[in-house]
Design a protein around this motif. Structure first.
Motif, mmCIF file in Angstrom:
data_model
loop_
_atom_site.group_PDB
_atom_site.id
_atom_site.type_symbol
_atom_site.label_atom_id
_atom_site.label_comp_id
_atom_site.label_asym_id
_atom_site.label_seq_id
_atom_site.Cartn_x
_atom_site.Cartn_y
_atom_site.Cartn_z
ATOM 1 N N VAL A 67 8.712 -14.509 5.317
ATOM 2 C CA VAL A 67 8.495 -14.480 6.765
ATOM 3 C C VAL A 67 7.827 -15.738 7.308
ATOM 4 O O VAL A 67 7.699 -15.900 8.522
ATOM 5 C CB VAL A 67 7.674 -13.239 7.179
ATOM 6 C CG1 VAL A 67 8.429 -11.970 6.842
ATOM 7 C CG2 VAL A 67 6.299 -13.242 6.515
ATOM 8 N N HIS A 68 7.408 -16.643 6.430
ATOM 9 C CA HIS A 68 6.846 -17.917 6.909
ATOM 10 C C HIS A 68 6.884 -18.918 5.763
ATOM 11 O O HIS A 68 6.230 -18.735 4.743
ATOM 12 C CB HIS A 68 5.403 -17.736 7.387
ATOM 13 C CG HIS A 68 4.811 -19.000 7.944
ATOM 14 N ND1 HIS A 68 4.671 -19.218 9.298
ATOM 15 C CD2 HIS A 68 4.349 -20.120 7.342
ATOM 16 C CE1 HIS A 68 4.132 -20.411 9.499
ATOM 17 N NE2 HIS A 68 3.929 -20.985 8.318
ATOM 18 N N THR A 119 16.610 -14.727 2.860
ATOM 19 C CA THR A 119 16.292 -14.839 4.279
ATOM 20 C C THR A 119 14.898 -15.429 4.438
ATOM 21 O O THR A 119 13.993 -15.102 3.664
ATOM 22 C CB THR A 119 16.335 -13.458 4.964
ATOM 23 O OG1 THR A 119 17.624 -12.886 4.788
ATOM 24 C CG2 THR A 119 16.027 -13.564 6.453
ATOM 25 N N MET A 121 11.998 -17.399 7.531
ATOM 26 C CA MET A 121 11.682 -18.045 8.788
ATOM 27 C C MET A 121 10.954 -19.337 8.453
ATOM 28 O O MET A 121 9.966 -19.328 7.717
ATOM 29 C CB MET A 121 10.779 -17.182 9.664
ATOM 30 C CG MET A 121 10.581 -17.783 11.055
ATOM 31 S SD MET A 121 9.093 -17.200 11.875
ATOM 32 C CE MET A 121 7.829 -18.068 10.954
ATOM 33 N N MET A 141 18.660 -17.869 7.938
ATOM 34 C CA MET A 141 17.414 -18.514 8.328
ATOM 35 C C MET A 141 17.105 -18.337 9.807
ATOM 36 O O MET A 141 18.001 -18.382 10.652
ATOM 37 C CB MET A 141 17.478 -20.022 8.042
ATOM 38 C CG MET A 141 17.540 -20.389 6.581
ATOM 39 S SD MET A 141 15.933 -20.213 5.787
ATOM 40 C CE MET A 141 16.387 -20.641 4.101
ATOM 41 N N ILE A 142 15.829 -18.153 10.090
ATOM 42 C CA ILE A 142 15.295 -18.245 11.445
ATOM 43 C C ILE A 142 14.544 -19.575 11.486
ATOM 44 O O ILE A 142 13.558 -19.755 10.768
ATOM 45 C CB ILE A 142 14.349 -17.083 11.755
ATOM 46 C CG1 ILE A 142 15.067 -15.746 11.541
ATOM 47 C CG2 ILE A 142 13.807 -17.185 13.180
ATOM 48 C CD1 ILE A 142 14.132 -14.564 11.473
ATOM 49 N N HIS A 182 21.661 -21.909 17.437
ATOM 50 C CA HIS A 182 21.402 -20.468 17.522
ATOM 51 C C HIS A 182 22.709 -19.683 17.441
ATOM 52 O O HIS A 182 23.636 -19.912 18.209
ATOM 53 C CB HIS A 182 20.681 -20.132 18.829
ATOM 54 C CG HIS A 182 20.195 -18.712 18.885
ATOM 55 N ND1 HIS A 182 19.041 -18.301 18.256
ATOM 56 C CD2 HIS A 182 20.714 -17.610 19.478
ATOM 57 C CE1 HIS A 182 18.866 -17.009 18.474
ATOM 58 N NE2 HIS A 182 19.870 -16.563 19.209
ATOM 59 N N THR A 188 19.503 -18.260 13.229
ATOM 60 C CA THR A 188 18.946 -17.979 14.548
ATOM 61 C C THR A 188 17.747 -18.903 14.737
ATOM 62 O O THR A 188 17.233 -19.475 13.777
ATOM 63 C CB THR A 188 18.509 -16.510 14.691
ATOM 64 O OG1 THR A 188 17.598 -16.183 13.628
ATOM 65 C CG2 THR A 188 19.696 -15.576 14.618
ATOM 66 N N THR A 189 17.302 -19.057 15.968
ATOM 67 C CA THR A 189 16.213 -19.995 16.236
ATOM 68 C C THR A 189 15.028 -19.289 16.871
ATOM 69 O O THR A 189 15.141 -18.171 17.383
ATOM 70 C CB THR A 189 16.683 -21.142 17.148
ATOM 71 O OG1 THR A 189 17.155 -20.601 18.389
ATOM 72 C CG2 THR A 189 17.800 -21.931 16.487
ATOM 73 N N ILE A 190 13.896 -19.975 16.837
ATOM 74 C CA ILE A 190 12.639 -19.418 17.316
ATOM 75 C C ILE A 190 11.825 -20.556 17.920
ATOM 76 O O ILE A 190 11.981 -21.717 17.521
ATOM 77 C CB ILE A 190 11.880 -18.749 16.140
ATOM 78 C CG1 ILE A 190 10.726 -17.879 16.634
ATOM 79 C CG2 ILE A 190 11.393 -19.783 15.134
ATOM 80 C CD1 ILE A 190 10.151 -16.993 15.534
ATOM 81 N N ASN A 217 12.032 -15.217 19.879
ATOM 82 C CA ASN A 217 10.656 -14.922 19.507
ATOM 83 C C ASN A 217 9.858 -16.218 19.456
ATOM 84 O O ASN A 217 10.414 -17.320 19.512
ATOM 85 C CB ASN A 217 10.608 -14.212 18.149
ATOM 86 C CG ASN A 217 11.147 -12.801 18.225
ATOM 87 O OD1 ASN A 217 10.859 -12.067 19.162
ATOM 88 N ND2 ASN A 217 11.940 -12.416 17.235
ATOM 89 N N THR A 219 6.615 -18.121 17.219
ATOM 90 C CA THR A 219 5.741 -18.080 16.047
ATOM 91 C C THR A 219 4.769 -19.245 16.112
ATOM 92 O O THR A 219 5.046 -20.265 16.755
ATOM 93 C CB THR A 219 6.556 -18.147 14.738
ATOM 94 O OG1 THR A 219 5.669 -17.966 13.619
ATOM 95 C CG2 THR A 219 7.261 -19.494 14.584
#
Length: 243
Positions: A67-68, A119, A121, A141-142, A182, A188-190, A217, A219
């Motif tokens: 997640v990071h 997966t 971010m 990937m985000i 995106h 996808t992007t953040i 979102n 972050t």
């Protein structure tokens, strides 16, 4: 059919992680067009699969989700041993070029897959080249364009010098990343303002507004060091979470 064709995984220890936490001590899995079609004991493929994998003495589980992460910091473990985060890590960021990101990204994606993660971010200053690597490697990937607006060389000396033009360029990279990548493949992007000591309040608000407008979102790093906490308290009279 996907580029890899259909796949039959045979006789593996399969932990499905479904709602019932179903486990097959010796089970099969059939995958077609990149999607899991069936799981169970003695699964029969509708046709002779292009690939059959013997999974005896192996565990089959869903891919890990990170997640990071900062996959492009391929040598981070090395230079974190050398010295302080603000004196070594951040200043080195300034020496990487946008064109370096694709090959650093490919190396990182390979390591990522090898470790069982599918997966993640991730955020970085120059994400376009990394997005190209992710698209080629096939990871989900985000991705966020790291938005920070301080002089990293001055920061090494303990001085926070905010550069509005640097922040504006970083914000533009974030917007371009969203417009160009995106929804492309598994990307996808953040929006990603870096930290409360490295990006000013106005930048956070711009990111929030853009994210709300486009359904994204946001972050950020939060209280990742005492230096951050002290700087935010000096600027705003609050801790980073309060700010």
């Amino acid at each position: 059919m996907s580029a890899m064709g259909d796949i039959l995984i045979k006789d593996g220890f399969i932990a499905t992680m479904d709602r019932d936490r179903t486990v097959y001590k010796s089970g099969d899995m059939y995958i077609d067009d990149g999607k899991i079609v069936s799981i169970g004991k003695d699964v029969e493929a509708p046709r002779s699969p292009e690939y059959t994998m013997d999974a005896r003495n192996k565990v089959v589980i869903p891919g890990f989700v990170n997640v990071h992460t900062h996959l492009q910091q391929y040598f981070r473990g090395v230079y974190e041993l050398i010295g302080d985060f603000y004196k070594v890590n951040l200043p080195l960021e300034g020496y990487r070029r946008p064109e370096d990101m694709e090959w650093l990204g490919l190396a990182s994606c390979a390591e990522f897959i090898h470790g069982g993660s599918t997966t993640a971010m991730l955020i970085y200053t120059y994400p376009d080249g990394f997005a190209k690597a992710v698209e080629e490697a096939g990871n989900r990937m985000i991705i966020g364009a790291d938005i920070e607006e301080v002089d990293l060389n001055r920061l090494k000396e303990g001085v926070y010098e905010y550069l509005p033009e640097k922040g504006e360029a970083a914000y533009k990279r974030a917007v371009d990343l969203h417009r160009n990548w995106h929804g492309k493949g598994l990307i996808t992007t953040i929006m990603a303002p870096k930290a409360a000591d490295l990006a000013v309040t106005e930048t956070y608000l711009r990111c929030k507004e853009y994210a709300e407008e486009h359904g994204l979102n946001v972050t950020t790093h939060l209280s990742q060091s005492w230096r951050e906490v002290q700087q935010v308290e000096r600027l705003y009279g609050k801790t980073p979470p309060q700010h």
